[in-house]
Write a protein that holds these residues in place. Structure first.
Motif, PDB file in Angstrom:
ATOM      1  N   TYR A 183      36.982  38.840  41.961  1.00 30.61           N
ATOM      2  CA  TYR A 183      37.174  37.722  41.905  1.00 30.61           C
ATOM      3  C   TYR A 183      37.520  37.193  40.510  1.00 30.61           C
ATOM      4  N   THR A 184      38.216  35.987  39.908  1.00 31.62           N
ATOM      5  CA  THR A 184      38.587  35.951  38.894  1.00 31.62           C
ATOM      6  C   THR A 184      38.531  34.276  38.486  1.00 31.62           C
ATOM      7  N   THR A 185      37.894  33.851  37.471  1.00 34.03           N
ATOM      8  CA  THR A 185      37.836  32.530  36.821  1.00 34.03           C
ATOM      9  C   THR A 185      38.464  32.342  35.748  1.00 34.03           C
ATOM     10  N   THR A 241      43.771  41.199  38.718  1.00 35.86           N
ATOM     11  CA  THR A 241      43.204  40.985  40.091  1.00 35.86           C
ATOM     12  C   THR A 241      44.514  41.158  40.975  1.00 35.86           C
ATOM     13  N   SER A 291      35.587  34.183  46.255  1.00 29.96           N
ATOM     14  CA  SER A 291      35.030  33.426  44.993  1.00 29.96           C
ATOM     15  C   SER A 291      33.785  34.131  44.520  1.00 29.96           C
ATOM     16  N   GLU A 292      33.257  33.587  43.477  1.00 31.56           N
ATOM     17  CA  GLU A 292      32.129  34.515  42.858  1.00 31.56           C
ATOM     18  C   GLU A 292      30.933  34.265  43.706  1.00 31.56           C
ATOM     19  N   LYS A 293      30.773  33.332  44.440  1.00 33.03           N
ATOM     20  CA  LYS A 293      29.541  33.183  45.340  1.00 33.03           C
ATOM     21  C   LYS A 293      29.697  33.776  46.603  1.00 33.03           C
ATOM     22  N   ASN A 334      29.242  37.669  45.547  1.00 37.93           N
ATOM     23  CA  ASN A 334      27.724  38.089  45.315  1.00 37.93           C
ATOM     24  C   ASN A 334      26.900  38.108  46.615  1.00 37.93           C
ATOM     25  N   GLY A 345      33.845  41.205  38.705  1.00 41.97           N
ATOM     26  CA  GLY A 345      34.581  39.763  38.735  1.00 41.97           C
ATOM     27  C   GLY A 345      34.884  39.601  37.123  1.00 41.97           C
ATOM     28  N   PRO A 361      35.518  36.804  34.032  1.00 40.17           N
ATOM     29  CA  PRO A 361      35.008  35.651  33.686  1.00 40.17           C
ATOM     30  C   PRO A 361      36.205  34.593  33.155  1.00 40.17           C
ATOM     31  N   THR A 393      32.501  41.816  35.122  1.00 39.55           N
ATOM     32  CA  THR A 393      31.042  41.880  35.777  1.00 39.55           C
ATOM     33  C   THR A 393      31.143  42.912  37.014  1.00 39.55           C
ATOM     34  N   SER A 432      29.033  44.076  40.228  1.00 41.38           N
ATOM     35  CA  SER A 432      27.981  43.851  41.062  1.00 41.38           C
ATOM     36  C   SER A 432      27.774  44.955  42.173  1.00 41.38           C
TER      37      SER A 432
END
Length: 646
Positions: free
Chosen positions: A72-74, A93, A108-110, A113, A126, A128, A149, A151
């Motif tokens: 994911y990327t924000t 990405t 998405s990030e949620k 995770n 991830g 940021p 990130t 995870s």
């Protein structure tokens, strides 16, 4: 109780040689359908263990595209040093999802995770929001470290997390190379800009050096002129000083000259006036004489003289008058000269008066000129001293300008100015300066092939171990018949050796043809495998023969000890120091080493040591079995009725 070798049974005992003892044991095992199936199962045990395990782990890295992973990327993006908008998080990405290395899912990030927690994804990477801004910050001299990130969840699978860390490191390295290459390219473009500016500065320095050289030449000429000016002004000041002192009495002297000239003019005027009177009187006498001559001429004609007579008398009279005429001429000439003298004297008197009137100003001017010449002399001396300093400075300026020109020219040659292809290649090299060229002396090819030496060795030991679940280590019949211990020992071992050879042949056939593991030197590898099987069966046979039921347990203990010390997966040097002696003493490490050389590259001198150790174990096992056979010739209560029987 010792069983003697009686003479009556000597012939029968002598007939029970090692091969017959082994053959009798094999016949016992194959008597009936169920024993035959059991013996076949014993032969297939190593096959089931090693081949299925190697098949399952043949090439796990080649199937990583089946491993689900999230990304994911924000990243909000940022502007680089040139003002262009960049979103490196988006670029990374897209590259990951298109790479096919894993079963990537952009979420998405949620969701990422939650998916890692619920075992939907093996791991997640991830990016940021400030990722691009941090990566591009160095170009604006506000450096920040960008982060990604990772995870993981070891409760899903530990190795998946380990692989994920390697992937994250590779992603970081790829981003580092990408950004580093771009930064290096901008850096080299800056060098090109500097090269152009320094080139312009070099041209300017050349012009400055040329101008400084001309200035140096002119300054030297000016210095020479200043020196001459100082010398000339000194001479001028000296001359004007002399003139000043010499003309100091000029006003009084010119006044005296004017007075004397006036007196001379007055005297000359008087003389001129007297000469004018004399000239007038002489002119009157001439007029009277002319009148008398005319009267005489008349009187003579009146007296009756002829013209000739009259002219003769007149000629005589003219001769008498001649001195008077000459005197008159001189008097008239002198009168004119005296008039001119009087006029000139008057002019001289007037000039002397003017000179007397002007001489104070002249004297004052000469004094001022003398003072000015002194000032000029002093100024010229200062100018000469200043020019000497100026010459020194100009020489330094010319030298410095030449050094600046030469230094800029030399520095210009040291500044990189690559063309576009060279700059791109250089930037890529700066970003990734070290490349690894694989020069594998031996290559296993796949993960399964890499583990094959370990699992073939392990399967061979297990195969030797399970054989003695059915095979009797020592023939009771041979012992009761009084056969020699060495024959009994060899006979008990040969039956397991035959089955062990069958085990490794079936195992190698399956590993090669079914699993597909390539063996560099098949004949050598099979021969070595047979030696390993012979050595392992000899050791397990000796343990069972010497220790009985406890020997089976000891064989299992040796299996465990060799699993942790043989170095089958990780290099043996990485095991704890306390296990080093086990690696050196136990045989499986040497079996694994020999298989590695034969499966990948073929035999080398190093394998002779492995063969020597295995032969030593084979012989040692036979000797220990012989001791056991000798020991079992003495019957005891514990032997007839053992406390533990397996």
């Amino acid at each position: 109780m010792t069983i003697p070798e009686d003479q009556g049974d000597g012939k029968r005992a002598g007939g029970l040689n090692a091969f017959r003892i082994a053959l009798n044991e094999l016949r016992r095992l194959s008597a009936g359908t169920l024993p035959k199936l059991a013996m076949a199962a014993l032969v297939l045990v190593p096959l089931l263990y090693a081949s299925f395990y190697l098949y399952a782990n043949y090439d796990p890295y080649g199937r990583l595209d089946k491993l689900p992973a999230a990304v994911y990327t924000t990243d909000a993006g940022a502007k680089d040093s040139s003002g262009a908008e960049r979103n490196i998080g988006r670029e990374v990405t897209d590259e990951l999802t298109k790479s096919g290395t894993f079963q990537w899912h952009e979420v998405s990030e949620k969701d990422a995770n939650d998916g890692v927690r619920d075992d939907k994804y093996s791991f997640a990477i991830g990016i940021p929001r400030d990722f691009s801004a941090a990566l591009l910050s160095s170009g604006n001299f506000t450096p920040q470290q960008a982060t990604i990130t990772l995870s993981t969840n070891d409760s899903n699978n530990y190795l998946a997390g380990t692989i994920a860390k390697q992937v994250a490191d590779q992603v970081r390295k790829t981003i580092q190379e990408k950004v580093g290459s771009e930064a290096a390219d901008r850096f080299l473009v800056g060098f090109s800009t500097i090269y152009g500016k320094i080139s312009d500065a070099t041209s300017g320095a050349q012009q400055l050096a040329d101008g400084a050289a001309k200035l140096q030449t002119g300054q030297h000429q000016l210095a020479d002129g200043a020196s001459q000016l100082a010398t000339g002004s000194g001479t001028l000041a000296t001359g004007l000083g002399t003139l000043k002192s010499s003309t100091a009495q000029l006003p009084s002297q010119t006044q005296q000259l004017a007075s004397g000239a006036g007196q001379v003019a007055d005297g000359n005027q008087k003389v001129a006036d007297a000469a004018s009177l004399a000239a007038s009187a002489s002119s009157g006498i001439q007029s009277q004489l002319d009148s008398y001559r005319a009267q005489l001429n008349t009187d003579l004609h009146n007296a009756g003289l002829t013209d000739a007579q009259a002219n003769a008398i007149l000629a005589r009279a003219d001769q008498l008058r001649s001195p008077v005429d000459q005197a008159n001429t001189k008097i008239q000439a002198a009168n004119g000269d005296l008039a001119k003298l009087a006029s000139g004297a008057r002019q001289v008197s007037d000039g002397a008066q003017q000179l007397a009137a002007a001489s104070p100003q002249l004297t004052s001017g000469i004094a001022q000129a003398s003072d000015g010449a002194n000032q000029l002399r002093d100024g010229a001396a200062k100018l000469n001293d200043g020019e000497k300093t100026a010459v020194t400075g100009t020489d330094q300026l010319a030298s410095g300008a030449a050094q600046l020109r030469d230094g800029l020219a030399a520095g210009l040659k040291q500044i990189p100015n690559p063309d576009d292809p060279t700059r791109t290649a250089t930037a890529n090299t700066i970003a990734d300066p070290v490349a690894v060229t694989s020069n594998g002396i031996a290559s296993a090819g796949t993960y399964g092939a890499g583990l094959a030496p370990f699992f073939i060795s392990l399967a061979t030991w297990i195969g030797a171990f399970v054989l003695f679940l059915l095979i009797r280590p020592l023939s009771t019949r041979a012992l009761t018949a009084g056969a020699s211990p060495i024959r009994v020992a060899l006979g008990g071992w040969l039956s397991s050796a035959v089955l062990g050879i069958a085990q490794v042949i079936v195992l190698f056939a399956a590993v090669t043809w079914l699993v597909g593991i390539h063996i560099a030197h098949p004949l050598g590898a099979i021969g070595f495998a047979i030696l390993v099987s012979l050595a392992f069966t000899s050791v397990v046979h000796a343990l069972n023969a010497f220790f009985g039921a406890v020997g089976k347990f000891l064989g299992l203990v040796l299996l465990v000890l060799q699993l942790v010390s043989a170095g089958g997966t990780f290099p043996w040097q990485t095991i704890p120091d306390a296990l080093y002696p086990l690696h050196v003493v136990l045989p499986m490490g040497y079996a694994i080493d020999g298989f590695r050389h034969l499966l990948y590259t073929g035999a080398s001198l190093q394998i002779l040591g492995d063969i020597g150790v295995l032969v030593a174990y084979l012989v040692g096992g036979v000797l220990l079995s012989t001791l056991a056979a000798r020991k079992h010739r003495v019957w005891s209560v514990s032997a007839l009725k053992p406390e533990l029987s397996l």
